[in-house]
Scaffold this motif. Sequence first.
Motif, PDB file in Angstrom:
ATOM      1  N   VAL A  85     -37.036  11.217 -21.463  1.00 16.82           N
ATOM      2  CA  VAL A  85     -35.815  10.796 -21.839  1.00 16.82           C
ATOM      3  C   VAL A  85     -36.244   9.570 -22.085  1.00 16.82           C
ATOM      4  CG1 VAL A  85     -33.409  10.892 -22.061  1.00 16.82           C
ATOM      5  CG2 VAL A  85     -34.359  12.637 -20.686  1.00 16.82           C
ATOM      6  N   LEU A  86     -35.648   8.230 -23.014  1.00 16.00           N
ATOM      7  CA  LEU A  86     -35.746   7.445 -23.712  1.00 16.00           C
ATOM      8  C   LEU A  86     -34.926   6.879 -23.711  1.00 16.00           C
ATOM      9  CD1 LEU A  86     -37.787   5.682 -26.668  1.00 16.00           C
ATOM     10  CD2 LEU A  86     -35.268   5.305 -26.253  1.00 16.00           C
ATOM     11  N   ILE A  87     -35.255   5.327 -23.360  1.00 18.27           N
ATOM     12  CA  ILE A  87     -33.787   4.927 -22.988  1.00 18.27           C
ATOM     13  C   ILE A  87     -33.934   3.407 -23.648  1.00 18.27           C
ATOM     14  CG2 ILE A  87     -33.365   3.135 -20.810  1.00 18.27           C
ATOM     15  CD1 ILE A  87     -33.145   5.818 -20.048  1.00 18.27           C
ATOM     16  N   THR A  88     -34.958   2.630 -24.160  1.00 24.23           N
ATOM     17  CA  THR A  88     -34.769   1.820 -24.975  1.00 24.23           C
ATOM     18  C   THR A  88     -36.125   1.354 -25.357  1.00 24.23           C
ATOM     19  OG1 THR A  88     -34.490  -0.369 -25.111  1.00 24.23           O
ATOM     20  CG2 THR A  88     -35.129   0.392 -22.954  1.00 24.23           C
ATOM     21  N   ARG A  89     -35.841   0.405 -26.621  1.00 22.53           N
ATOM     22  CA  ARG A  89     -37.251   0.588 -27.337  1.00 22.53           C
ATOM     23  C   ARG A  89     -37.196  -1.249 -27.792  1.00 22.53           C
ATOM     24  NH1 ARG A  89     -39.669   0.098 -32.414  1.00 22.53           N
ATOM     25  NH2 ARG A  89     -41.832   0.312 -32.364  1.00 22.53           N
ATOM     26  N   VAL A  90     -37.834  -1.862 -27.473  1.00 17.39           N
ATOM     27  CA  VAL A  90     -37.230  -3.759 -27.231  1.00 17.39           C
ATOM     28  C   VAL A  90     -38.958  -3.835 -27.543  1.00 17.39           C
ATOM     29  CG1 VAL A  90     -37.810  -4.906 -25.230  1.00 17.39           C
ATOM     30  CG2 VAL A  90     -36.700  -5.613 -26.708  1.00 17.39           C
ATOM     31  N   LEU A  91     -38.372  -4.818 -29.504  1.00 18.84           N
ATOM     32  CA  LEU A  91     -39.659  -5.805 -29.968  1.00 18.84           C
ATOM     33  C   LEU A  91     -38.937  -7.228 -29.798  1.00 18.84           C
ATOM     34  CD1 LEU A  91     -39.576  -4.555 -33.421  1.00 18.84           C
ATOM     35  CD2 LEU A  91     -41.592  -4.088 -31.363  1.00 18.84           C
ATOM     36  N   LEU A  92     -40.018  -7.839 -28.786  1.00 14.64           N
ATOM     37  CA  LEU A  92     -39.360  -9.505 -28.615  1.00 14.64           C
ATOM     38  C   LEU A  92     -40.425 -10.387 -29.193  1.00 14.64           C
ATOM     39  CD1 LEU A  92     -39.775  -8.830 -24.813  1.00 14.64           C
ATOM     40  CD2 LEU A  92     -37.570  -9.083 -26.575  1.00 14.64           C
ATOM     41  N   HIS A  93     -40.385 -10.807 -29.949  1.00 19.42           N
ATOM     42  CA  HIS A  93     -41.254 -12.322 -30.838  1.00 19.42           C
ATOM     43  C   HIS A  93     -40.965 -13.234 -29.952  1.00 19.42           C
ATOM     44  CE1 HIS A  93     -40.277  -9.189 -34.492  1.00 19.42           C
ATOM     45  NE2 HIS A  93     -39.288  -9.167 -33.829  1.00 19.42           N
ATOM     46  N   HIS A  94     -41.923 -14.017 -29.668  1.00 22.42           N
ATOM     47  CA  HIS A  94     -42.146 -14.441 -28.977  1.00 22.42           C
ATOM     48  C   HIS A  94     -42.422 -16.170 -29.824  1.00 22.42           C
ATOM     49  CE1 HIS A  94     -42.929 -12.589 -25.759  1.00 22.42           C
ATOM     50  NE2 HIS A  94     -42.461 -12.730 -24.987  1.00 22.42           N
ATOM     51  N   ARG A  95     -42.032 -17.189 -28.993  1.00 25.39           N
ATOM     52  CA  ARG A  95     -42.634 -18.645 -30.182  1.00 25.39           C
ATOM     53  C   ARG A  95     -43.699 -18.384 -30.115  1.00 25.39           C
ATOM     54  NH1 ARG A  95     -38.644 -22.394 -30.756  1.00 25.39           N
ATOM     55  NH2 ARG A  95     -40.198 -23.799 -31.134  1.00 25.39           N
ATOM     56  N   PRO A  96     -44.335 -19.636 -30.759  1.00 25.36           N
ATOM     57  CA  PRO A  96     -45.660 -19.288 -31.544  1.00 25.36           C
ATOM     58  C   PRO A  96     -46.620 -20.322 -30.600  1.00 25.36           C
ATOM     59  CG  PRO A  96     -44.644 -20.291 -33.510  1.00 25.36           C
ATOM     60  CD  PRO A  96     -43.478 -19.599 -31.839  1.00 25.36           C
ATOM     61  N   GLU A  97     -46.321 -21.078 -29.555  1.00 24.24           N
ATOM     62  CA  GLU A  97     -46.676 -21.731 -28.396  1.00 24.24           C
ATOM     63  C   GLU A  97     -47.265 -21.003 -26.825  1.00 24.24           C
ATOM     64  OE1 GLU A  97     -43.757 -23.617 -28.314  1.00 24.24           O
ATOM     65  OE2 GLU A  97     -44.200 -22.705 -30.086  1.00 24.24           O
ATOM     66  N   HIS A  98     -46.340 -19.676 -26.748  1.00 29.09           N
ATOM     67  CA  HIS A  98     -46.304 -18.812 -25.870  1.00 29.09           C
ATOM     68  C   HIS A  98     -47.476 -18.671 -25.812  1.00 29.09           C
ATOM     69  CE1 HIS A  98     -44.380 -16.468 -22.940  1.00 29.09           C
ATOM     70  NE2 HIS A  98     -44.981 -15.275 -23.523  1.00 29.09           N
ATOM     71  N   CYS A  99     -47.560 -18.658 -24.357  1.00 33.00           N
ATOM     72  CA  CYS A  99     -48.761 -17.716 -23.453  1.00 33.00           C
ATOM     73  C   CYS A  99     -48.445 -16.083 -22.678  1.00 33.00           C
ATOM     74  CB  CYS A  99     -49.678 -18.985 -22.810  1.00 33.00           C
ATOM     75  SG  CYS A  99     -51.088 -19.730 -23.989  1.00 33.00           S
ATOM     76  N   ILE A 100     -49.471 -15.626 -22.588  1.00 42.19           N
ATOM     77  CA  ILE A 100     -48.884 -14.601 -21.603  1.00 42.19           C
ATOM     78  C   ILE A 100     -49.807 -14.656 -20.462  1.00 42.19           C
ATOM     79  CG2 ILE A 100     -48.977 -12.536 -20.876  1.00 42.19           C
ATOM     80  CD1 ILE A 100     -47.285 -11.494 -23.317  1.00 42.19           C
ATOM     81  N   GLU A 101     -49.808 -15.359 -18.908  1.00 45.54           N
ATOM     82  CA  GLU A 101     -51.151 -15.644 -18.419  1.00 45.54           C
ATOM     83  C   GLU A 101     -50.513 -14.208 -16.899  1.00 45.54           C
ATOM     84  OE1 GLU A 101     -50.398 -19.094 -16.939  1.00 45.54           O
ATOM     85  OE2 GLU A 101     -51.052 -20.042 -18.429  1.00 45.54           O
ATOM     86  N   SER A 102     -51.529 -14.270 -16.503  1.00 44.91           N
ATOM     87  CA  SER A 102     -52.043 -13.016 -15.343  1.00 44.91           C
ATOM     88  C   SER A 102     -53.134 -13.617 -14.906  1.00 44.91           C
ATOM     89  CB  SER A 102     -52.513 -11.941 -16.394  1.00 44.91           C
ATOM     90  OG  SER A 102     -52.773 -10.960 -15.595  1.00 44.91           O
TER      91      SER A 102
END
Lengths: 231, 231
Positions: A212-229
């Motif tokens: 059962v689907l709960i939610t779907r979200v689109l997150l638009h980040h600022r241009p500089e944003h980095c995702i680190e891992s």
Amino acid sequence: MAAMQSSELIKREIIRRINTRVWRPGQMIPGELELAREFGCARSTVNRAMQELARRGLLNRKRKAGTRVALNPVRRATLEVPVIREQIENAGAHYRHQLISRTRTAVPAGFRAAWHTGSRRKMLHMEAIHYADDTPFIYENRWINVAAVPAILEQTFNAISANEWLVQNAPFTHGALTLKACGADAISSQRLGIAGGAAIMLVERTTWTDDVLITRVLLHHRPEHCIESVL
Amino acid sequence: MAAMQSSELIKREIIRRINTRVWRPGQMIPGELELAREFGCARSTVNRAMQELARRGLLNRKRKAGTRVALNPVRRATLEVPVIREQIENAGAHYRHQLISRTRTAVPAGFRAAWHTGSRRKMLHMEAIHYADDTPFIYENRWINVAAVPAILEQTFNAISANEWLVQNAPFTHGALTLKACGADAISSQRLGIAGGAAIMLVERTTWTDDVLITRVLLHHRPEHCIESVL
DNA sequence: AAGTGGTCTAGACCACTCC
DNA sequence: GAGTGGTCTAGACCACTTA
């Protein structure tokens, strides 16, 4: 080989043998019983160590066929997905969010295929901006399945963001995450206060509980944003 | 509660109780012994189930303090990082790669801080394009620490890409991964055959073995490229 | 000091899959 | 059919942390 004491040491020894090419990629390695004898421990201890390494992708295990060193070890990066407020506060900024719109709506045509719910008028659509120190950090575009989370209708999202409310009140069993680079369109560039066409990181998250689907979200980040891992 | 049979069922039952608010966020839940009695199984079976859920971030466990339902469950997304060849072939395309340049060089000034090696002339720099069905898929820009992997100098990278050779021959102990959206600069837009400024996904990977840097690579993906993951 | 989870053992049975 | 890993049990001891 000296007797070892724990599955942690066994894991390290197995990794050492793989890295030093004692056991080469694709090669079969001794069975659990044999290693248990070598290390002087119970089979289940070796089993625990090898299962962990298989989960990490270093070993491939099959019943009867035995255990082999993975040919091309598929590395797994672990991405932590915190609540947006914590993400911003952990970066040392002040968090604030602003609800922009909140309407009950039909599911956009493009989504309906991916939507597992048949009803077309039971969606709550909302837009919000998450600020880090008064700078727009994320423009959020979200659809919520009201049938799955009826209590959402009583929320105004002034004190708490939809993101955080859902994390605390609508636990999910599984979800999907998609990362994509895209040029900012008219709406998102306006929301984020950036130039149109600027490259932004678009994160899409969809969550279900038991199909059962709960939610779907689109997150638009600022241009500089980095995702680190870490790997 | 009816007797259950496996740690998998126990996990599901625990998740169900969390989701249905039988056990609320932050609340302490029964100990392993009590659950083992309730489910009619051994304590170690309950232990396995709860450890798995703690690893997933749904539970917080502490000795003596007991087990609590996590307040803001930090979700972890697992990103699979396959060899580029497999990534392309798994998408059903034909893989081909082309070496563009291969020079021994000093470390670019911008990198030197992050570099843990003092020597400045011991780097191998190379550029390559990875094709999916003759379409440029990734433009790769890589630096390799020759001191850490001397055998790299004997490689021509015609039969096998640096990516794949390193995965098979230079196991690493840890690595870092950074994802960023950025506009294609002159070089990468030319390499990928796309318009300048187009939004592309830039993936940076750096790997070490025991604090010795092995390689740092920038992967410039095609604009449409999505990274997918599960939560 | 006591209670909780972390880990290990020795043994058992089962499931899968290669031969 | 036989050999491998997957899982479970019953019991034990230990480590950590709170009270």
